[in-house]
Design a protein around this motif. Sequence first.
Motif, PDB file in Angstrom:
ATOM      1  N   VAL A 147       1.061  -1.109   0.361  1.00 48.57           N
ATOM      2  CA  VAL A 147      -0.183   0.517  -0.084  1.00 48.57           C
ATOM      3  C   VAL A 147       0.891   1.213  -0.074  1.00 48.57           C
ATOM      4  O   VAL A 147       0.318   2.181  -1.072  1.00 48.57           O
ATOM      5  CB  VAL A 147      -0.889   0.119   1.581  1.00 48.57           C
ATOM      6  N   ALA A 148       1.969   1.395   0.573  1.00 48.82           N
ATOM      7  CA  ALA A 148       2.465   2.116   0.750  1.00 48.82           C
ATOM      8  C   ALA A 148       3.507   2.562  -0.310  1.00 48.82           C
ATOM      9  O   ALA A 148       3.173   3.402  -1.267  1.00 48.82           O
ATOM     10  CB  ALA A 148       4.132   1.903   1.913  1.00 48.82           C
ATOM     11  N   THR A 149       4.515   1.537  -1.230  1.00 42.83           N
ATOM     12  CA  THR A 149       4.512   1.332  -2.158  1.00 42.83           C
ATOM     13  C   THR A 149       4.225   2.657  -3.035  1.00 42.83           C
ATOM     14  O   THR A 149       3.763   2.941  -4.097  1.00 42.83           O
ATOM     15  CB  THR A 149       4.880   0.404  -2.794  1.00 42.83           C
ATOM     16  N   ALA A 150       2.078   1.432  -3.696  1.00 43.69           N
ATOM     17  CA  ALA A 150       1.107   2.155  -4.711  1.00 43.69           C
ATOM     18  C   ALA A 150       1.448   3.665  -4.456  1.00 43.69           C
ATOM     19  O   ALA A 150       1.530   4.406  -5.315  1.00 43.69           O
ATOM     20  CB  ALA A 150       0.372   1.295  -3.959  1.00 43.69           C
ATOM     21  N   ALA A 151       0.522   4.198  -3.120  1.00 37.98           N
ATOM     22  CA  ALA A 151       0.687   5.560  -2.717  1.00 37.98           C
ATOM     23  C   ALA A 151       2.525   6.825  -2.680  1.00 37.98           C
ATOM     24  O   ALA A 151       1.758   7.386  -3.376  1.00 37.98           O
ATOM     25  CB  ALA A 151       0.194   5.765  -1.061  1.00 37.98           C
ATOM     26  N   LEU A 152       2.801   5.780  -3.304  1.00 37.74           N
ATOM     27  CA  LEU A 152       3.595   6.750  -3.100  1.00 37.74           C
ATOM     28  C   LEU A 152       4.309   7.089  -4.343  1.00 37.74           C
ATOM     29  O   LEU A 152       4.387   8.117  -5.219  1.00 37.74           O
ATOM     30  CB  LEU A 152       5.811   6.296  -2.569  1.00 37.74           C
ATOM     31  N   VAL A 153       4.509   5.805  -5.483  1.00 34.89           N
ATOM     32  CA  VAL A 153       4.801   6.043  -7.048  1.00 34.89           C
ATOM     33  C   VAL A 153       3.499   6.772  -7.863  1.00 34.89           C
ATOM     34  O   VAL A 153       3.667   7.975  -7.633  1.00 34.89           O
ATOM     35  CB  VAL A 153       4.319   4.632  -7.198  1.00 34.89           C
ATOM     36  N   TYR A 154       2.098   6.876  -6.862  1.00 30.64           N
ATOM     37  CA  TYR A 154       1.092   7.731  -7.760  1.00 30.64           C
ATOM     38  C   TYR A 154       1.451   8.392  -7.607  1.00 30.64           C
ATOM     39  O   TYR A 154       0.605   9.376  -8.055  1.00 30.64           O
ATOM     40  CB  TYR A 154      -0.455   7.071  -7.114  1.00 30.64           C
ATOM     41  N   THR A 155       1.178   9.234  -5.421  1.00 30.77           N
ATOM     42  CA  THR A 155       1.951  10.363  -5.157  1.00 30.77           C
ATOM     43  C   THR A 155       2.784  11.214  -6.534  1.00 30.77           C
ATOM     44  O   THR A 155       3.006  11.835  -7.487  1.00 30.77           O
ATOM     45  CB  THR A 155       2.230  10.365  -4.196  1.00 30.77           C
ATOM     46  N   LEU A 156       4.240  10.233  -6.614  1.00 33.71           N
ATOM     47  CA  LEU A 156       5.145  10.873  -7.881  1.00 33.71           C
ATOM     48  C   LEU A 156       4.427  11.142  -9.085  1.00 33.71           C
ATOM     49  O   LEU A 156       5.474  12.230  -9.339  1.00 33.71           O
ATOM     50  CB  LEU A 156       5.878   9.902  -7.516  1.00 33.71           C
ATOM     51  N   MET A 157       3.929   9.936  -9.617  1.00 36.59           N
ATOM     52  CA  MET A 157       2.863  10.435 -11.110  1.00 36.59           C
ATOM     53  C   MET A 157       2.423  11.504 -10.902  1.00 36.59           C
ATOM     54  O   MET A 157       2.621  12.834 -11.570  1.00 36.59           O
ATOM     55  CB  MET A 157       1.885   9.328 -11.102  1.00 36.59           C
ATOM     56  N   VAL A 158       1.769  11.878 -10.019  1.00 39.10           N
ATOM     57  CA  VAL A 158       0.463  12.769  -9.952  1.00 39.10           C
ATOM     58  C   VAL A 158       1.375  14.210  -9.911  1.00 39.10           C
ATOM     59  O   VAL A 158       1.167  15.855 -10.669  1.00 39.10           O
ATOM     60  CB  VAL A 158       0.030  12.870  -8.761  1.00 39.10           C
ATOM     61  N   ALA A 159       2.702  14.646  -8.714  1.00 36.17           N
ATOM     62  CA  ALA A 159       3.230  15.728  -8.805  1.00 36.17           C
ATOM     63  C   ALA A 159       3.706  15.753  -9.643  1.00 36.17           C
ATOM     64  O   ALA A 159       4.025  16.783 -10.722  1.00 36.17           O
ATOM     65  CB  ALA A 159       3.415  15.168  -7.461  1.00 36.17           C
ATOM     66  N   GLY A 160       4.340  14.521 -10.754  1.00 41.67           N
ATOM     67  CA  GLY A 160       5.391  14.482 -12.100  1.00 41.67           C
ATOM     68  C   GLY A 160       4.714  15.469 -12.984  1.00 41.67           C
ATOM     69  O   GLY A 160       5.136  16.326 -14.175  1.00 41.67           O
ATOM     70  N   LEU A 161       3.062  14.938 -13.045  1.00 39.82           N
ATOM     71  CA  LEU A 161       2.704  15.461 -14.255  1.00 39.82           C
ATOM     72  C   LEU A 161       2.074  16.632 -13.822  1.00 39.82           C
ATOM     73  O   LEU A 161       2.133  17.402 -14.810  1.00 39.82           O
ATOM     74  CB  LEU A 161       1.274  14.428 -14.082  1.00 39.82           C
ATOM     75  N   PHE A 162       1.964  17.218 -12.412  1.00 41.44           N
ATOM     76  CA  PHE A 162       1.284  18.379 -12.149  1.00 41.44           C
ATOM     77  C   PHE A 162       2.465  19.283 -12.182  1.00 41.44           C
ATOM     78  O   PHE A 162       2.436  20.775 -12.729  1.00 41.44           O
ATOM     79  CB  PHE A 162       1.185  18.904 -11.340  1.00 41.44           C
ATOM     80  N   ALA A 163       3.349  19.281 -12.636  1.00 37.94           N
ATOM     81  CA  ALA A 163       5.400  19.613 -12.840  1.00 37.94           C
ATOM     82  C   ALA A 163       4.662  19.918 -13.919  1.00 37.94           C
ATOM     83  O   ALA A 163       5.035  21.150 -14.552  1.00 37.94           O
ATOM     84  CB  ALA A 163       5.664  19.452 -11.922  1.00 37.94           C
ATOM     85  N   LEU A 164       4.911  19.562 -14.563  1.00 40.12           N
ATOM     86  CA  LEU A 164       4.858  19.190 -16.262  1.00 40.12           C
ATOM     87  C   LEU A 164       3.881  20.046 -16.827  1.00 40.12           C
ATOM     88  O   LEU A 164       3.991  21.274 -17.481  1.00 40.12           O
ATOM     89  CB  LEU A 164       4.769  17.748 -16.632  1.00 40.12           C
ATOM     90  N   LEU A 165       2.257  19.715 -16.031  1.00 41.06           N
ATOM     91  CA  LEU A 165       1.541  20.565 -16.650  1.00 41.06           C
ATOM     92  C   LEU A 165       1.741  22.896 -15.966  1.00 41.06           C
ATOM     93  O   LEU A 165       1.340  23.115 -17.581  1.00 41.06           O
ATOM     94  CB  LEU A 165      -0.127  20.390 -16.103  1.00 41.06           C
ATOM     95  N   LYS A 166       2.058  22.619 -15.299  1.00 40.28           N
ATOM     96  CA  LYS A 166       2.448  23.898 -14.348  1.00 40.28           C
ATOM     97  C   LYS A 166       3.654  23.892 -15.524  1.00 40.28           C
ATOM     98  O   LYS A 166       3.718  25.391 -15.812  1.00 40.28           O
ATOM     99  CB  LYS A 166       3.149  23.493 -13.008  1.00 40.28           C
ATOM    100  N   LEU A 167       4.348  23.626 -16.052  1.00 40.67           N
ATOM    101  CA  LEU A 167       5.776  23.997 -17.180  1.00 40.67           C
ATOM    102  C   LEU A 167       4.964  24.578 -18.258  1.00 40.67           C
ATOM    103  O   LEU A 167       5.259  25.422 -18.477  1.00 40.67           O
ATOM    104  CB  LEU A 167       6.513  23.750 -16.734  1.00 40.67           C
ATOM    105  N   ALA A 168       4.010  23.834 -19.182  1.00 43.18           N
ATOM    106  CA  ALA A 168       3.942  23.715 -19.630  1.00 43.18           C
ATOM    107  C   ALA A 168       2.290  24.562 -20.897  1.00 43.18           C
ATOM    108  O   ALA A 168       2.747  25.537 -20.988  1.00 43.18           O
ATOM    109  CB  ALA A 168       2.984  22.717 -20.974  1.00 43.18           C
ATOM    110  N   LEU A 169       1.630  25.364 -19.017  1.00 39.94           N
ATOM    111  CA  LEU A 169       0.838  26.637 -19.384  1.00 39.94           C
ATOM    112  C   LEU A 169       0.826  27.942 -18.978  1.00 39.94           C
ATOM    113  O   LEU A 169       1.555  28.110 -18.384  1.00 39.94           O
ATOM    114  CB  LEU A 169      -0.339  25.431 -19.107  1.00 39.94           C
TER     115      LEU A 169
END
Length: 123
Positions: A101-123
């Motif tokens: 559960v902790a691994t899944a939470a960490l990986v999905y948090t990293l995904m969301v944070a990375g995609l958010f950062a990309l979108l923030k840079l792109a827009l």
Amino acid sequence: MNYLTDRKRAEGLGSGRKGTHHHWKMMVTSISLVVLVPLFVFVFGSALGRSQEEVMAFLSRPFPLIVIAMGLIVGLTHIKMEIDEAVEDYVHGIARKLTLVATAALVYTLMVAGLFALLKLAL
């Protein structure tokens, strides 16, 4: 007549339940990473050393943004499956479930944070 092996009775899973599906998912992500990693390195390397405005203009184009996002998603998914396999092999009991559960939470948090950062840079 009962044809269950001792191991199948103990774990409740047969030999062919999820192993084949997991193997194919690992193969697909591995082959995808063979293509995505060089593309990611090329795209990321070409943005390296630029000013913030130049990077934002570079990432506003669809190709670099898609390559970086796909590299992030596929890479983290592959890493999650690898970690899950190691945890299933070496950790037992309640610690196994909590670690998964902790691994899944960490990986999905990293995904969301990375995609958010990309979108923030792109827009």
